[in-house]
Write an enzyme that holds these catalytic residues in place. Structure first.
Site, PDB file in Angstrom:
ATOM      1  N   CYS A 193      -0.147 -11.083   9.295  1.00  0.00           N
ATOM      2  CA  CYS A 193       0.889 -10.150   8.839  1.00  0.00           C
ATOM      3  C   CYS A 193       0.419  -9.157   7.785  1.00  0.00           C
ATOM      4  O   CYS A 193       0.555  -7.949   7.958  1.00  0.00           O
ATOM      5  CB  CYS A 193       2.049 -10.908   8.214  1.00  0.00           C
ATOM      6  N   HIS A 215       5.912  -7.740   2.624  1.00  0.00           N
ATOM      7  CA  HIS A 215       4.695  -8.569   2.657  1.00  0.00           C
ATOM      8  C   HIS A 215       3.422  -7.853   2.192  1.00  0.00           C
ATOM      9  O   HIS A 215       2.321  -8.167   2.660  1.00  0.00           O
ATOM     10  CB  HIS A 215       4.470  -9.166   4.063  1.00  0.00           C
TER      11      HIS A 215
END
Ligand code: NAG
Ligand code: NAG
Ligand code: NAG
Ligand code: NAG
Ligand code: NAG
Ligand code: NAG
Ligand code: NAG
Ligand code: NAG
Ligand code: NAG
Ligand code: NAG
Ligand code: NAG
Ligand code: NAG
Length: 574
Positions: A80, A136
């Protein structure tokens, strides 16, 4: 007021109303194209109908695929954080220090503030910039969060995942402890009020409202980063509303049936977003990107049930199943539509590609800054290549090499050059170096129905696209689907032990990485090793910080917070 003038004013008003009510979606716009960038989380290669999956219908996503461009050779990062850093900067993670692992909530680290990121580029071109969902890329100080980095608003979360109903993130981070806290914010404020509302619905409603609120006189950049289909917290990893789960009871694996519910909601969201763009007459001037951030978490990896079949490996491996991403580009502005593009495209290419489309004068009449240049951040220029021209006209690709990653901490590296792929080292001691199903094809079990193209045509997205004048044709759809599906070929199996010696694959003939050709083509192997070493010379150190005990959400009313915004004393430790 004379009655004549009064009547005239009324007539004008009525005409205006009629005009706006009947004005067609195809009417010309005077802004750069709206850019809707949808990121699916941990979605596998074999988790969309257009790659050959029959088991779980994804009609809305498929409708975009068959009327846009399917990127068959799209490569993304293995995880990610690296993947999102590349979308945002146009740089390879080895050039921003984002190449190793993901950022954990407790780390005093984030994407370097010296990097200029996508919303900042687009803002300079007059775009309104909104983010919904997952970030993130760091939050230990508020300066690292989206609304300080070019986004006007953010409803979403800062860590890598969340519970789909209570919106908390639990991370096993510090001396074996689990830290747990709310990770849901409206800009900087904790959003406790959304408790109980399914994450995918929260993002979808926000995205639709943003689109409805938007004045189409200005171009919109909407970055919609879903929670689906990432697993939630360990105590209940796979979550979907019960009324959806009941539709997938026939799937034998309970985990996969819950995954199907999560995927169903994601697909439904795509339909609602496309419909909102249509209703607001923005669709005809929109570019929609739909990508997975990395390969699927299959067969229990991260407690999830995605599928990369027939590709090898999973998320966080450098096999094709980890880095060959699901991707499509959709826009009426593409000159060729309804194609499978086999040119190499890398995740870092989106930034220059979208900026290029945003600047393309044939799409707009507004003033734009032609002199916008890509900023040099941490010592290097962007790595991404502008693929707009290539993809929009389906011209031969300009990209020949894709670095998958170099991570010296885990001692893994992989590089594709032309049809050859070099693989060195392995993660998880090789546990995830295999082929994980399900294949999800009709006939592979007793419950999977054949693919139904009518569902695609009649999907929410499908109907909006047809309203713009696009016509679906079933034989063509099925042919595109067949062309977009990976078949392994009949390569012999020659074992590969990349932790001992590098492996070499002919990816165009052996996409499933079965036949290690390292011994047969030593010269090609050494050429790729040389290319890898050269690129390695440009890498920067990974930004990888130990867990900071002050980050514990218990210090912040049980929310993940900007713990680095103030100094802490030892005695304040919980
Ligand atoms: C849409 O506009 C309304 C009215 O101005 C506002 O209250 C609301 O917050 C906006 N929604 C979003 C998602 O921006
Ligand atoms: C702009 O878009 C048009 C139409 O798709 C295309 O012909 C042209 O090559 C594009 N220009 C650039 C600089 O990409
Ligand atoms: C771009 O740069 C050129 C040369 O420096 C300058 O003449 C021009 O005004 C600039 N254009 C814009 C839109 O700033
Ligand atoms: C961030 O980028 C700056 C400028 O390129 C560099 O000097 C600095 O070392 C970088 N920080 C980290 C933590 O890598
Ligand atoms: C960026 O840096 C590279 C070398 O690191 C240099 O060749 C290039 O000209 C720089 N680009 C800009 C726009 O400053
Ligand atoms: C890795 O696997 C090998 C056998 O496949 C085993 O001998 C070794 O102990 C494992 N190492 C770790 C760190 O689990
Ligand atoms: C279908 O069901 C029958 C009877 O339960 C079973 O024997 C057979 O293996 C199943 N076939 C597949 C492809 O799963
Ligand atoms: C198409 O979808 C609509 C709305 O979801 C539904 O009412 C209708 O029955 C569908 N038509 C066909 C032919 O499947
Ligand atoms: C809009 O254009 C499409 C295709 O050209 C046409 O089928 C449709 O009837 C038009 N809609 C309106 C409201 O004019
Ligand atoms: C599918 O691939 C074949 C072989 O490359 C090609 O001839 C055909 O045009 C493709 N079909 C579509 C619909 O793109
Ligand atoms: C990359 O360079 C570093 C530093 O020179 C070295 O330690 C590492 O082994 C190299 N990695 C690869 C994959 O070549
Ligand atoms: C925790 O919540 C209380 C009550 O709302 C508030 O006064 C306090 O500032 C909060 N503390 C932190 C660290 O956010």
């Amino acid at each position: 007021m004379s009655s004549l003038l009064f009547t005239f004013i009324w007539l004008v008003c009525i005409l205006l109303v009629i005009n706006s009510a009947t004005s067609n979606e195809t009417s010309a716009e005077s802004t750069s194209p709206h850019i809707i960038f949808i990121v699916a989380d941990d979605l596998g290669w074999n988790d969309v109908g257009f790659h050959g999956l029959d088991q779980i219908p994804t009609p809305n996503i498929d409708a975009l695929a068959y009327s846009g461009t399917i990127l068959k050779n799209y490569y993304t990062a293995q995880l990610c954080t690296p993947s999102r850093s590349a979308i945002m900067t146009g740089k390879h993670p080895i050039h921003t220090g984002m190449q190793h692992n993901v950022l954990y909530g407790c780390e005093r680290a984030g994407l370097n503030l010296s990097e200029k990121i996508l919303p900042q580029y687009l803002k300079e071109l007059g775009y309104r910039t909104r983010i919904v969902g997952k970030w993130h890329l760091g939050f230990f100080k508020k300066e690292y969060t989206p609304t300080y980095r070019g986004f006007e608003s953010h409803l979403g979360y800062w860590t890598g995942h969340q519970d789909y109903f209570d919106h908390s993130a639990e991370e096993r981070v510090y001396k074996g402890q689990n830290w747990w806290g709310l990770d849901m914010r409206r800009d900087m404020e904790p959003a406790w009020d959304l408790h109980g509302k399914y994450s995918t619905d929260v993002w979808t409603e926000e995205a639709v409202e943003i689109i409805h609120n938007h004045s189409r006189k200005e171009p919109l950049f909407l970055y919609l980063a879903h929670t689906a289909t990432h697993s939630a917290n360990n105590y209940e990893p796979l979550q979907a509303p019960d009324y959806i789960l009941s539709q997938y009871r026939q799937i034998e694996s309970y985990q996969r049936s819950k995954f199907a519910g999560m995927l169903h909601k994601l697909d439904e969201s795509v339909g609602k977003v496309v419909a909102a763009l249509y209703e607001t007459q923005m669709l005809s001037n929109s570019i929609i990107v739909f990508v997975s951030d990395n390969g699927g978490a299959a067969a229990g990896f991260n407690l999830n049930a995605a599928s990369n079949w027939p590709l090898r490996g999973v998320k966080n491996t450098l096999w094709e199943g980890g880095v060959r991403g699901t991707a499509l580009l959709w826009s009426p502005l593409l000159e060729t539509r309804g194609i499978v593009a086999d040119q190499y495209v890398h995740v870092s290419d989106w930034l220059p590609t979208l900026v290029s489309a945003a600047k393309n004068k044939t799409f707009l009449s507004s003033n734009i800054d032609e002199n916008l240049t890509y900023q040099n951040g941490t010592g290097s220029e962007i790595d991404g290549q502008d693929a707009w021209e290539v993809l929009s006209k389906n011209k031969p690709g300009t990209r020949d090499t894709i670095l998958h990653n170099i991570d010296d901490a885990w001692q893994i590296a992989a590089l594709t050059k032309g049809k050859w792929k070099l693989v060195k080292g392995r993660t998880y001691n090789g546990t995830w170096d295999f082929w994980f199903g399900p294949c999800g094809k009709h006939g592979s079990d007793n419950n999977t129905k054949p693919y139904n193209p009518h569902l695609v045509i009649n999907s929410t997205a499908g109907r909006a696209i047809q309203n713009l004048g696009f016509q679906f044709d079933i034989p063509t759809m099925l042919e595109l689907r067949e062309n977009a599906t990976v078949t392994c070929g009949d390569a012999a199996e020659v074992s590969c032990q990349p932790q001992i010696s590098p492996c070499l694959f002919d990816i165009s003939n052996d996409p499933c990485e079965k036949n290690n050709l390292a011994d047969r083509f030593p010269e090609i192997l050494s050429q790729l090793e040389k290319a890898l070493a050269e690129i390695n010379g440009t890498a920067v150190q990974p930004i990888d910080k130990p867990c900071d005990p002050f980050s514990n959400p218990d210090n912040f009313n049980h929310t993940w917070s900007n713990f680095g915004d103030r100094e802490w004393n030892e005695w304040e430790l919980p």
